[in-house]
Design an enzyme around this catalytic site. Structure first.
Site, short mmCIF file in Angstrom:
data_model
loop_
_atom_site.label_atom_id
_atom_site.label_comp_id
_atom_site.label_asym_id
_atom_site.label_seq_id
_atom_site.Cartn_x
_atom_site.Cartn_y
_atom_site.Cartn_z
N ARG A 1 -16.22 -29.52 -6.84
CA ARG A 1 -15.47 -30.50 -7.61
C ARG A 1 -16.07 -29.97 -8.94
NH1 ARG A 1 -19.74 -33.20 -5.30
NH2 ARG A 1 -21.28 -33.70 -7.05
N GLU B 1 -35.00 -27.33 7.75
CA GLU B 1 -35.48 -26.32 6.89
C GLU B 1 -36.99 -26.69 6.42
OE1 GLU B 1 -32.98 -26.89 3.12
OE2 GLU B 1 -31.37 -25.83 3.82
N HIS C 1 -32.29 -39.00 -5.99
CA HIS C 1 -31.04 -38.22 -5.75
C HIS C 1 -29.97 -38.59 -6.84
CE1 HIS C 1 -33.02 -36.45 -2.32
NE2 HIS C 1 -32.82 -37.67 -1.49
N LYS D 1 -22.52 -28.40 5.72
CA LYS D 1 -23.78 -27.55 5.16
C LYS D 1 -24.12 -26.58 6.14
CE LYS D 1 -23.67 -30.86 2.33
NZ LYS D 1 -22.21 -30.61 1.69
#
Ligand code: MV4
Length: 494
Positions: A291, A199, A234, A115
């Site tokens: 992907r 963040e 998630h 990331k």
């Protein structure tokens, strides 16, 4: 390319093989012992058993799969999603063996898989990002300074994570040290890389992702967005395209940012750029998935483009046959993921036999699945039964058609998430389009399903009782083993 090995199982293996067949390309299934009788194995032109049921002895055996390619004289590998699909080392080994990996370059996969390096690359193109740390946080002291400068609440994220794995919310400075230590140790044990970053926590965001497609000649286009805000822990539950909140201006701005993220890593093939959209419709780049995604069908429905075909054409070195201006949105599409899980019982996996399995049919209904009536859902893999996709001239028609399709879908033998999906589709917050990633937490309680489910529950109970009488001798898994399997499923979700 004349022959492709599909390094995956279930619905996505079948999905890939269908496009191959239309293109006149032969397919080879590689399968585990648990999938011997699966539809994807029967559909393939050739099939090779590669090992026992556990994924780490079959679907994750990259070298074995490359060996099979050589044996059957295949020239390419399609990895689907999950398993080896985002493994840059595997992609590199495939290329090194003189075969074509149908996906991006190992370099792009590596850059976007981390990331922090993804954000660093995106920064060069002035992509909007959530305020926070510049790079990895190397000490608690530095972390506290960045957290204070950013403003609480903040999120600590693992650079090697993604999809919400290894994320920790920190409300105030007192909690910071403990949370950072936990985040680092979790990231180290889960990913072998303890790098974390900070963040600002965006409170009620929508999750919107942009599909992109790049060729090996430097062309990259965006195929608009998918709204994926309806998720549970998630795990996406319902996806749709287009999003009901994007204006044409924001859509264009996000699309162009996504293309730039693609340019930042010389992206080739199909990829997805994830954004958060806050209440004021500001968007922020989060991460990129290198992907084909589970929810790609909704994009296919509204653009008319077969994403698997495009992946293969790009892998063959062809130029994209369309430009950005050729692409438009037609109608609306919704996808629900049908899981063998009991939504009335904390979504506990409910694997077993599909005694009755009748798919919905008719105009605007697509079912991507990998099962037939009478089959067992194997305990070794993700318990997704199918993806049910609807298409309509507008959002309302797509939703109504989906509800009709859910009612027409007859599954007896296992509990499924279908009644739960219907609950969401009928909820005012969903139909009005006024929802965020906290929808399920805010609006769903298991009791809400019991009434909806009554008829089917009675039938299921009767069928269950009958079967119990017929087969009293069948061995059952011990609860201990079941626990192990459950935790394994949870790690392999896309
Ligand atoms: C966030 C966030 C709020 N603020 N980042 C979760 C998945 C991963 N790709 C990033 N995620 C989030 N990142 C900031 N700065 C909230 C989430 C998040 C989320 C994102 C998309 C869909 C569902 C979600 C559920 C919980 C948290």
């Amino acid at each position: 390319m004349k022959k492709i090995v599909v390094a995956n199982r279930g619905e996505i293996a079948l999905r890939v093989m269908r496009s191959c067949r239309e293109m006149g390309i032969k397919t080879v299934a590689v399968y585990s012992e648990a999938d011997r009788n699966a539809p994807f194995v029967k559909y393939a032109d050739e099939a090779v058993c590669i090992g026992p049921p556990p994924s780490n002895q079959s679907y994750l055996m990259g070298n074995k799969i490359i060996e099979v390619c050589k044996q059957v004289n295949a020239d390419g590998i399609h990895p689907g999603y999950g398993f080896l699909s985002e493994n840059a080392e595997f992609a590199a080994s495939v290329n090194k063996a003189g075969l074509i990996f149908i996906g991006p370059s190992p370099e792009a996969m590596r850059m976007m898989g981390d990331k922090l390096s993804a954000k660093a690359a995106a920064k060069k193109y002035k992509i909007p990002m959530v305020p926070g740390s510049e790079g990895a946080i190397l000490s608690v002291k530095e972390g506290k300074e960045v957290a204070v400068a950013t403003g609480f609440p903040i999120l600590i994220k693992a650079s090697a994570g993604g999809g919400g794995k290894g994320m920790r919310i920190v409300e105030n400075i007192e909690e910071f040290e403990e949370q950072m230590k936990l985040a680092v140790s979790e990231a180290t044990s889960a990913f072998g890389d303890g790098s974390v970053f900070i963040e600002r926590y965006v409170a009620g965001p929508r999750h919107i992702e942009i599909q992109i497609l790049g060729d090996t000649h430097g062309n990259i286009v965006y195929l608009f967005e998918r709204e994926c805000s309806i998720q549970r822990r998630h795990q996406k539950v319902i996806e749709e395209a287009p999003s009901s909140v994007l204006t044409p201006e924001i859509r264009k701005a996000m699309g162009e940012c996504a293309v730039n993220v693609g340019k930042a890593c010389n992206y080739t093939g199909a990829g997805t750029v994830e954004f958060l959209l806050d209440e004021n419709k500001n968007f922020y780049f989060l991460e990129m998935n290198t992907r084909l995604q589970v929810e790609h069908p909704v994009t296919e429905m509204i653009t008319g483009i077969d994403l698997v075909k495009e992946q293969i054409k790009v892998a063959r070195g062809e130029k994209l046959s369309f430009t950005q201006n050729d692409l438009t949105i037609h109608g609306h599409s919704v996808e629900v993921r049908v899981y063998a899980e009991d939504p009335a019982n904390n979504f506990l996996p409910d694997i077993g036999k599909l005694f009755t399995y009748q798919r919905p049919q008719g105009l605007g209904v697509r079912v991507d699945d990998g099962f037939e009536e009478g089959m067992d859902i194997p305990i070794y893999y993700d318990p997704m039964i199918s993806k049910l996709i609807s298409f309509g001239k507008d959002r309302q028609e797509a939703i109504n058609r989906m509800i009709r399709a859910i009612d027409d879908y007859k599954i007896i033998g296992v509990e499924t998430t279908l009644p739960f999906c219907k609950f969401v589709l009928k909820h005012d917050a969903f139909t009005s389009g006024n929802f965020d990633t906290h929808f399920i937490k805010h609006y769903f309680k298991p009791e809400m399903l019991i009434h909806e489910n009554e008829d089917e529950a009675i039938i299921a109970a009767l069928v269950g009782a009958k079967l119990m009488n017929e087969s009293k001798t069948t061995a059952s898994t011990s609860p201990q083993n079941e626990e192990v399997e459950i935790s394994k499923w949870k790690t392999n979700r896309m």
